[in-house]
Design an enzyme around this catalytic site. Structure first.
Site, short mmCIF file in Angstrom:
data_model
loop_
_atom_site.label_atom_id
_atom_site.label_comp_id
_atom_site.label_asym_id
_atom_site.label_seq_id
_atom_site.Cartn_x
_atom_site.Cartn_y
_atom_site.Cartn_z
N SER A 198 0.81 -1.22 0.00
CA SER A 198 0.00 0.00 0.00
C SER A 198 0.84 1.27 0.00
O SER A 198 0.33 2.35 -0.31
CB SER A 198 -0.94 0.02 1.20
N LYS B 92 0.92 4.45 7.02
CA LYS B 92 0.39 5.29 5.94
C LYS B 92 1.02 6.68 6.06
O LYS B 92 1.74 6.99 7.00
CB LYS B 92 -1.13 5.43 6.04
#
Length: 258
Positions: free
Chosen positions: A51, A112
């Site tokens: 990701s 993230k």
């Protein structure tokens, strides 16, 4: 008559065998030091998903600084509910890459990039990130080469994104600007929370998915990703040391993790 020599040489002291108690104490001290470093300074994390490609690859190992934003219960091993909020807390800066506990399942760690701060309005429109109603500058650069599940090489659109505070980072758009999360409603970040997204914009379950990740409470932030200290090709486990000679990605080691 000859006299006997009564002088004797001083015997060298004999080293005493190390007792089991000494060994146990040494191990305990080592564990306390390691636990202290892990709690207040740095903790290692392995990147298990794609990701954050191209910034972080599957198989990268990163050090995360615990002191960057202060400490919460999630800074401690097993996250005991001893207190709430943060001690010596500060808000991450836009563009920081952070590790946090998933709001919907605090047993899971996610990594993230911080995109939205408390009070911000975040929206994706045709693949372009908008912050507080303004489109974020995005510059197309050379394609990123990825390997498909079938072992083929695929060229993926790559961009440099410049956030309002001047932080630049690289993103990829596997599906161009037509991915499932390339058009979203407006997200208003609540007080005491941040909004986080992956750099692999079309393959990241992040704050855009409210029922899974959503807005991340500041209390859930574990720390800031600082640098990569090791990297192995995808599919190779750390303990498979016999594979290291052909699997270590030396070009990734000691690079910044953000």
């Amino acid at each position: 008559m000859s006299q006997q020599n009564d002088r004797v040489s001083r015997a060298a002291p004999q080293p005493q065998a190390e007792s089991w108690g000494d060994v146990v104490r040494t191990v305990i001290y080592a564990l306390i030091i390691a636990l202290g470093v892990r709690t207040v300074a740095f903790e290692p994390f392995n990147i298990p998903s794609g990701s954050m490609i191209p910034t972080l690859l599957i198989g990268d190992y990163v050090f995360v600084s615990k002191f960057s934003y202060g400490y919460s219960r999630f800074s401690l091993p097993l996250a005991p509910p001893l207190f709430h909020g943060r001690i010596f807390g500060s808000v991450p800066e836009r563009g920081d890459v952070v590790v946090f506990r998933l709001p919907t399942d605090t047993s899971q760690d996610y990594i993230k990039r911080v995109i939205g701060l408390p009070g911000d309005r975040i929206q994706m429109i045709d693949g372009i990130l908008h912050i507080n109603g303004e489109p974020v500058k995005r510059e197309r650069i050379e394609d990123y080469t990825m390997e498909t599940p079938f072992g083929r090489q695929s060229a993926v659109p790559r961009y440099i994104e410049t956030l309002p505070n001047g932080v630049k980072h690289t993103i990829i758009e596997i599906m161009g600007d037509d991915g499932g999360l390339d058009n979203t409603p407006v997200y208003t970040v609540p007080e005491g929370h941040i909004f986080c997204m992956g750099d692999n914009r079309d393959n990241s379950q992040d704050s855009r998915v409210l029922n899974v990740v959503g807005y991340v409470p500041l209390e859930n932030v574990v720390g800031k990703a600082q640098f990569k200290f090791f990297s192995l090709e995808e599919g190779v486990h750390f303990w498979e040391f016999w594979k290291w000679p052909t699997s270590i990605r030396f070009g990734q080691i000691f690079n910044k993790a953000h």
